[in-house]
Scaffold this active site. Sequence first.
Site, PDB file in Angstrom:
ATOM      1  N   GLU A 252      -5.022   7.895  -2.632  1.00  0.00           N
ATOM      2  CA  GLU A 252      -5.412   6.743  -1.888  1.00  0.00           C
ATOM      3  C   GLU A 252      -5.446   5.546  -3.089  1.00  0.00           C
ATOM      4  OE1 GLU A 252      -5.596   4.605   1.195  1.00  0.00           O
ATOM      5  OE2 GLU A 252      -4.688   6.726   1.304  1.00  0.00           O
TER       6      GLU A 252
ATOM      7  N   HIS B 245       0.748  -1.250   0.048  1.00  0.00           N
ATOM      8  CA  HIS B 245       0.100  -0.035  -0.260  1.00  0.00           C
ATOM      9  C   HIS B 245       0.674   1.291  -0.162  1.00  0.00           C
ATOM     10  CE1 HIS B 245      -3.571   2.239   1.141  1.00  0.00           C
ATOM     11  NE2 HIS B 245      -2.709   3.208   1.793  1.00  0.00           N
ATOM     12  N   GLU B 246       1.941   1.418   0.757  1.00  0.00           N
ATOM     13  CA  GLU B 246       2.594   2.706   0.974  1.00  0.00           C
ATOM     14  C   GLU B 246       3.444   2.625  -0.109  1.00  0.00           C
ATOM     15  OE1 GLU B 246       1.884   4.781   3.140  1.00  0.00           O
ATOM     16  OE2 GLU B 246       0.496   3.462   4.602  1.00  0.00           O
TER      17      GLU B 246
ATOM     18  N   HIS C 247       1.833   4.866  -2.501  1.00  0.00           N
ATOM     19  CA  HIS C 247       1.942   6.180  -2.393  1.00  0.00           C
ATOM     20  C   HIS C 247       3.047   6.701  -2.849  1.00  0.00           C
ATOM     21  CE1 HIS C 247      -1.836   6.887  -0.283  1.00  0.00           C
ATOM     22  NE2 HIS C 247      -1.385   6.062   0.750  1.00  0.00           N
TER      23      HIS C 247
END
Length: 500
Positions: A293, A263-264, A267
């Site tokens: 997101e 997930h990170e 970003h």
Amino acid sequence: MTKEQEFFAYLKEIALLNEANGLLEWDSQTGMPQAGAANRAEVSSYISGLAFEKKVNQTMADFLAYFEKNEAELSELGTEVVKKVKEEYELNHNIPTERFQKLMKATSQAHSDWLKARENNQFSDFQPILEEIVALLKEFIPLWKKDEKTPYDVLLNQYEPEMTTEILDQVFGQVRDGIIELRKTIAEKGTKPRTDFVHRHVSKEQQRSFVTQVVTQLGYDFDRGRLDDTVHPFMLDLNRNDARITTRWNEEDVAMATFGVIHEAGHGMYEQNIAEKYDYTPLGGGTSMGIHESQSLFNEIIIGSSKAFWKKQYPLLQKITAGTFADIDFETFYKGLKETKASLIRIEADSLTYPIHIIIRYEIEKMLFNGTIEVKDLPQIWNDKYEEYLGIRPENDLEGVLQDVHWSGGSFGYFPSYALGYMYAAQLRHAMNQDIDIEKIVASNDYSPIRKWLTKNIHQYGASRKPNQLIKDATGEALNPQYLLDYMKKIYFDVYNISE
Ligand code: ZN
């Protein structure tokens, strides 16, 4: 120097201050000794004060007034940058400094009251300061407001420009009903996957080795980033050549850090691939919380839900964990990873139920600002909605209304970004799949076509385009939640052995 060059040099000073502050922030959440917090707050607030002053002072006002009159002197890039700077300048322009400071003070007080309320497990400890924050925001809304239709739209727009409650009521309603329907079908016809093996011991070193290789393949560049340990994971971009990610580890739950880092990294990839021309300007970052997101969730719930992706990655995990999962065949492993189960805590939710947690918060925030409820009503309404939508009821405030940090920071209007990210990600997947065969790529040794597609359609633009325009240009249509529901159905029907 031309006036435009002078202006860019001035913006660079602000960007450099922000970057210095970013590094202090990263350090305070990764390596700083706990006792250093008060000293760190001194230097951080000093530097952010300098940056803030430069954004709103007379020099800035003079630049903006000059370009208002002499638009023709601006390059194409200069025009884009001035537009963004002006938006930021005008936003807080009508708020008296004294009131702003009052809000800053209230939010800092609210954070410690929130922690205390959590310790005592009672909302009433948090209620008075939250009432003060809500009252201040209600006072600011007419000053921030331009042409938004309802008070809550004004808050929403600070995180997702040009998004409206009118649109969200429709798309969130559709997603909420669609997920409730899917959950009903799964409960009636599904076969629950085996999940016990997810909690087998995998050392932090093994997890780190695995997930580092996975996100490198996905396109996160470790020459322009790094991975550190923290308590509440985040990505922090100092600049496009230094976008750092963090995680927390649980040696008894390999899924947590694996999906967390994936997930990170999404970003981080967004920030790493913004066009160089936007360096040191307010356009050199992501355009909104929702689009940001969408990039992390593209990694986590689109690629991370793909069977072909896990088929490719599972042998690597098995090799690194040296026999831990030797008796678990791929099908069992994959299905165990994608279990869905109603939970009370948002950050522990799976990819099917997560949007419901957000929609509940959206509905509550909207009622609070558009006028039908008061702060004191929050625990009751919170619990009722969990019971209605997820069939579970919090037994206390800690499991309910006190779980998130956002409201203590005055961040009303922020939550919808998370669910928007889900919908954008699924819509981008659909559009991407028209150009390239995603399933074939995630089964291969070369994932670069996916990263390149996202860079071409999203990353490169930084904050120069509004979210709705980016989505329309990239996918050919406005936000459409059906893609998320279709994808979730495909994934979970497979995981729960349901045939259509
Ligand atoms: Zn995120």
